[in-house]
Scaffold this motif. Sequence first.
Motif, PDB file in Angstrom:
ATOM      1  N   GLU A  94       0.826  -1.211   0.000  1.00  0.00           N
ATOM      2  CA  GLU A  94       0.000   0.000   0.000  1.00  0.00           C
ATOM      3  C   GLU A  94       0.859   1.260   0.000  1.00  0.00           C
ATOM      4  O   GLU A  94       0.541   2.234  -0.683  1.00  0.00           O
ATOM      5  N   ILE A  95       1.958   1.254   0.728  1.00  0.00           N
ATOM      6  CA  ILE A  95       2.853   2.418   0.760  1.00  0.00           C
ATOM      7  C   ILE A  95       3.495   2.618  -0.610  1.00  0.00           C
ATOM      8  O   ILE A  95       3.598   3.750  -1.105  1.00  0.00           O
ATOM      9  N   ALA A  96       3.928   1.526  -1.236  1.00  0.00           N
ATOM     10  CA  ALA A  96       4.546   1.636  -2.566  1.00  0.00           C
ATOM     11  C   ALA A  96       3.549   2.210  -3.566  1.00  0.00           C
ATOM     12  O   ALA A  96       3.887   3.094  -4.365  1.00  0.00           O
ATOM     13  N   PHE A  97       2.311   1.721  -3.543  1.00  0.00           N
ATOM     14  CA  PHE A  97       1.295   2.234  -4.462  1.00  0.00           C
ATOM     15  C   PHE A  97       1.011   3.710  -4.184  1.00  0.00           C
ATOM     16  O   PHE A  97       0.870   4.511  -5.103  1.00  0.00           O
ATOM     17  N   SER A  98       0.941   4.084  -2.925  1.00  0.00           N
ATOM     18  CA  SER A  98       0.705   5.484  -2.557  1.00  0.00           C
ATOM     19  C   SER A  98       1.834   6.378  -3.070  1.00  0.00           C
ATOM     20  O   SER A  98       1.591   7.478  -3.567  1.00  0.00           O
ATOM     21  N   LYS A 101       1.452   9.435  -5.984  1.00  0.00           N
ATOM     22  CA  LYS A 101       1.777  10.848  -5.736  1.00  0.00           C
ATOM     23  C   LYS A 101       2.247  11.555  -6.997  1.00  0.00           C
ATOM     24  O   LYS A 101       2.043  12.743  -7.163  1.00  0.00           O
ATOM     25  N   TYR A 102       2.896  10.809  -7.893  1.00  0.00           N
ATOM     26  CA  TYR A 102       3.456  11.407  -9.096  1.00  0.00           C
ATOM     27  C   TYR A 102       2.497  11.410 -10.272  1.00  0.00           C
ATOM     28  O   TYR A 102       2.826  11.914 -11.339  1.00  0.00           O
TER      29      TYR A 102
END
Length: 77
Positions: free
Chosen positions: A61-65, A69-70
């Motif tokens: 989930e952190i990687a996808f978030s 962002k970009y």
Amino acid sequence: MPVNLPQGSELLADCAYTDYLLEEMLAENGINLLAARKNNSKKPHNPCTESRIAIGRKKVEIAFSDIAKYMPKKIIQ
């Protein structure tokens, strides 16, 4: 869905993938599906396994978030 993974692989999934038949089918092929369980699950995981699933899912989930962002918030025509 065909799964092209070597034997001994582990798949982490959220509670939407709680399908005991699918877990058994994958286990026969040497693939361990670790799906998060709901509180009222018929086959709950032990707390150690639940913790491993939660930590792994959080990384995804952190990687996808971070990727999201970009990306633009709107597509302007």
